[in-house]
Design a protein around this motif. Structure first.
Motif, PDB file in Angstrom:
ATOM      1  N   VAL A   1      -5.308  -5.329  -7.943  1.00 42.70           N
ATOM      2  CA  VAL A   1      -4.075  -5.979  -7.484  1.00 42.70           C
ATOM      3  C   VAL A   1      -4.138  -7.487  -7.705  1.00 42.70           C
ATOM      4  CG1 VAL A   1      -2.653  -6.499  -5.458  1.00 42.70           C
ATOM      5  CG2 VAL A   1      -3.542  -4.195  -5.806  1.00 42.70           C
TER       6      VAL A   1
ATOM      7  N   ARG B   1      -3.884  -0.980   4.142  1.00 41.19           N
ATOM      8  CA  ARG B   1      -3.766   0.255   3.363  1.00 41.19           C
ATOM      9  C   ARG B   1      -5.133   0.878   3.087  1.00 41.19           C
ATOM     10  NH1 ARG B   1       0.862  -1.211  -1.189  1.00 41.19           N
ATOM     11  NH2 ARG B   1       2.684  -0.920   0.179  1.00 41.19           N
ATOM     12  N   HIS B   2      -6.097   0.039   2.730  1.00 43.30           N
ATOM     13  CA  HIS B   2      -7.427   0.562   2.440  1.00 43.30           C
ATOM     14  C   HIS B   2      -8.123   1.057   3.703  1.00 43.30           C
ATOM     15  CE1 HIS B   2      -7.456  -0.257  -1.811  1.00 43.30           C
ATOM     16  NE2 HIS B   2      -7.165  -1.524  -1.624  1.00 43.30           N
TER      17      HIS B   2
ATOM     18  N   ASP C   1     -11.067 -12.041  -7.824  1.00 42.29           N
ATOM     19  CA  ASP C   1     -11.632 -11.377  -6.653  1.00 42.29           C
ATOM     20  C   ASP C   1     -11.645 -12.313  -5.450  1.00 42.29           C
ATOM     21  OD1 ASP C   1     -12.086  -9.084  -8.086  1.00 42.29           O
ATOM     22  OD2 ASP C   1     -14.149  -9.598  -8.603  1.00 42.29           O
TER      23      ASP C   1
ATOM     24  N   ALA D   1     -13.033  -2.006  -2.349  1.00 43.63           N
ATOM     25  CA  ALA D   1     -11.766  -1.323  -2.603  1.00 43.63           C
ATOM     26  C   ALA D   1     -10.737  -2.274  -3.205  1.00 43.63           C
ATOM     27  CB  ALA D   1     -11.232  -0.719  -1.303  1.00 43.63           C
ATOM     28  N   LEU D   2     -10.711  -3.509  -2.720  1.00 42.82           N
ATOM     29  CA  LEU D   2      -9.770  -4.493  -3.248  1.00 42.82           C
ATOM     30  C   LEU D   2     -10.115  -4.848  -4.693  1.00 42.82           C
ATOM     31  CD1 LEU D   2      -9.347  -6.919  -0.194  1.00 42.82           C
ATOM     32  CD2 LEU D   2      -7.671  -5.291  -1.079  1.00 42.82           C
ATOM     33  N   LYS D   3     -11.397  -4.938  -4.996  1.00 41.15           N
ATOM     34  CA  LYS D   3     -11.815  -5.241  -6.376  1.00 41.15           C
ATOM     35  C   LYS D   3     -11.395  -4.126  -7.329  1.00 41.15           C
ATOM     36  CE  LYS D   3     -15.840  -8.111  -5.253  1.00 41.15           C
ATOM     37  NZ  LYS D   3     -17.324  -8.222  -5.291  1.00 41.15           N
ATOM     38  N   ARG D   4     -11.598  -2.887  -6.899  1.00 42.67           N
ATOM     39  CA  ARG D   4     -11.259  -1.746  -7.755  1.00 42.67           C
ATOM     40  C   ARG D   4      -9.755  -1.563  -7.908  1.00 42.67           C
ATOM     41  NH1 ARG D   4     -15.267   0.776  -4.598  1.00 42.67           N
ATOM     42  NH2 ARG D   4     -13.634   1.936  -3.486  1.00 42.67           N
ATOM     43  N   SER D   5      -8.995  -2.043  -6.952  1.00 41.99           N
ATOM     44  CA  SER D   5      -7.541  -1.839  -6.993  1.00 41.99           C
ATOM     45  C   SER D   5      -6.879  -2.601  -8.139  1.00 41.99           C
ATOM     46  CB  SER D   5      -6.910  -2.287  -5.669  1.00 41.99           C
ATOM     47  OG  SER D   5      -6.942  -3.706  -5.530  1.00 41.99           O
TER      48      SER D   5
ATOM     49  N   GLN E   1      -2.667  -5.000   1.731  1.00 36.35           N
ATOM     50  CA  GLN E   1      -3.687  -4.278   0.980  1.00 36.35           C
ATOM     51  C   GLN E   1      -4.879  -3.911   1.860  1.00 36.35           C
ATOM     52  OE1 GLN E   1      -3.516  -3.093  -2.191  1.00 36.35           O
ATOM     53  NE2 GLN E   1      -1.390  -3.772  -2.114  1.00 36.35           N
ATOM     54  N   CYS E   2      -5.285  -4.825   2.742  1.00 36.64           N
ATOM     55  CA  CYS E   2      -6.418  -4.549   3.632  1.00 36.64           C
ATOM     56  C   CYS E   2      -6.108  -3.378   4.561  1.00 36.64           C
ATOM     57  CB  CYS E   2      -6.751  -5.789   4.463  1.00 36.64           C
ATOM     58  SG  CYS E   2      -7.632  -7.079   3.559  1.00 36.64           S
TER      59      CYS E   2
ATOM     60  N   ARG F   1      -6.645   4.429   4.467  1.00 33.58           N
ATOM     61  CA  ARG F   1      -7.115   5.431   3.504  1.00 33.58           C
ATOM     62  C   ARG F   1      -8.565   5.838   3.787  1.00 33.58           C
ATOM     63  NH1 ARG F   1      -9.964   5.109  -1.043  1.00 33.58           N
ATOM     64  NH2 ARG F   1      -9.878   2.827  -1.086  1.00 33.58           N
TER      65      ARG F   1
END
Length: 230
Positions: free
Chosen positions: A137, A115-116, A141, A131-135, A112-113, A119
């Motif tokens: 996944v 990928r962000h 948190d 970004a991880l919070k909004r995802s 995930q890290c 992007r």
């Protein structure tokens, strides 16, 4: 240190303890989120073995204490008062589950890290955290410290690079001098997974305490041994 604990019920089973159970319970509870090994308990209080074992079982049956896994000494019976949650030193923190290094979870966070970062082209720790919070996944948190540990591992593995913004080009939206991260793999959003890059030391929360002849050591680490046999 902030301790996670819950207020005991007004009518607590602790009100009906025997004298021996009170002594044992008060000792265990005094250790808070660190807990105590059964052997250390015997050294601190003078109770015959049969009374000690009976009192310990009674406290467990009344849900006043619980047995927890101590990642530094998994073979020892370690106890803690029920209202506390094990500290990071005992549980290993977010990267451990039931006393075992959660390699699958670690790899998901790594993916995930990266990928962000791909992007965003260039990303700061704060940007990746948001970004991880909004995802959505992860159910909970991750802290910035946890994300930083993963980013450090990705840098060591050569999947990303750590650099400082010069304020121009792809760094235009990042303050000059701010530490940020950039992918070394173009548009590929998957970090490499292999024997070398998956070495458990890279994300172990106890790495700072690990020494060749210490309590935490490569010689006694089951995860490091398994990695060597990979």
């Amino acid at each position: 240190m902030s301790l996670k604990w819950k207020q005991p019920d007004k009518k607590s089973p602790a009100d009906s303890l025997t004298d021996h159970e009170h002594i044992l319970y008060n000792l265990i509870r005094s250790k808070q989120d660190i807990g105590i090994w059964a052997g250390d308990m015997k050294g601190e209080i003078s109770l015959p073995n049969n009374i000690f074992n009976k009192s310990l079982k009674s406290l467990q049956a009344k849900n006043l204490i619980k047995e927890v896994v101590n990642i530094q000494n998994k073979g020892r019976k370690h106890y803690m008062a029920a209202e506390f949650e094990p500290s990071k030193e005992i549980s290993g923190g977010a990267w451990y589950a039931d006393g075992k290094l959660d390699v699958d979870f670690i790899n998901i966070v790594r993916v995930q890290c990266v990928r962000h970062i791909v992007r965003l082209k260039v990303a700061t720790l704060e940007g990746i955290s948001d970004a991880l919070k909004r995802s959505g996944v992860f159910r909970e948190d991750l802290t910035k410290q946890q994300i930083e540990e993963i980013l450090r591992a990705l840098v060591l593995d050569g999947d990303i690079v750590e650099l400082k913004s010069n304020g121009s080009g792809v760094f235009a939206n990042v303050p000059i001098g701010k530490v940020c991260y950039k992918s070394k793999r173009g548009s590929v959003g998957e970090p490499r997974i292999g024997a070398f890059v998956s070495i458990p030391c890279r994300v172990c929360p106890q790495i700072g305490l690990c020494t060749p002849d210490g309590i935490i050591s490569p010689k006694t680490c089951e995860y490091y041994t398994k990695w060597l046999d990979f």
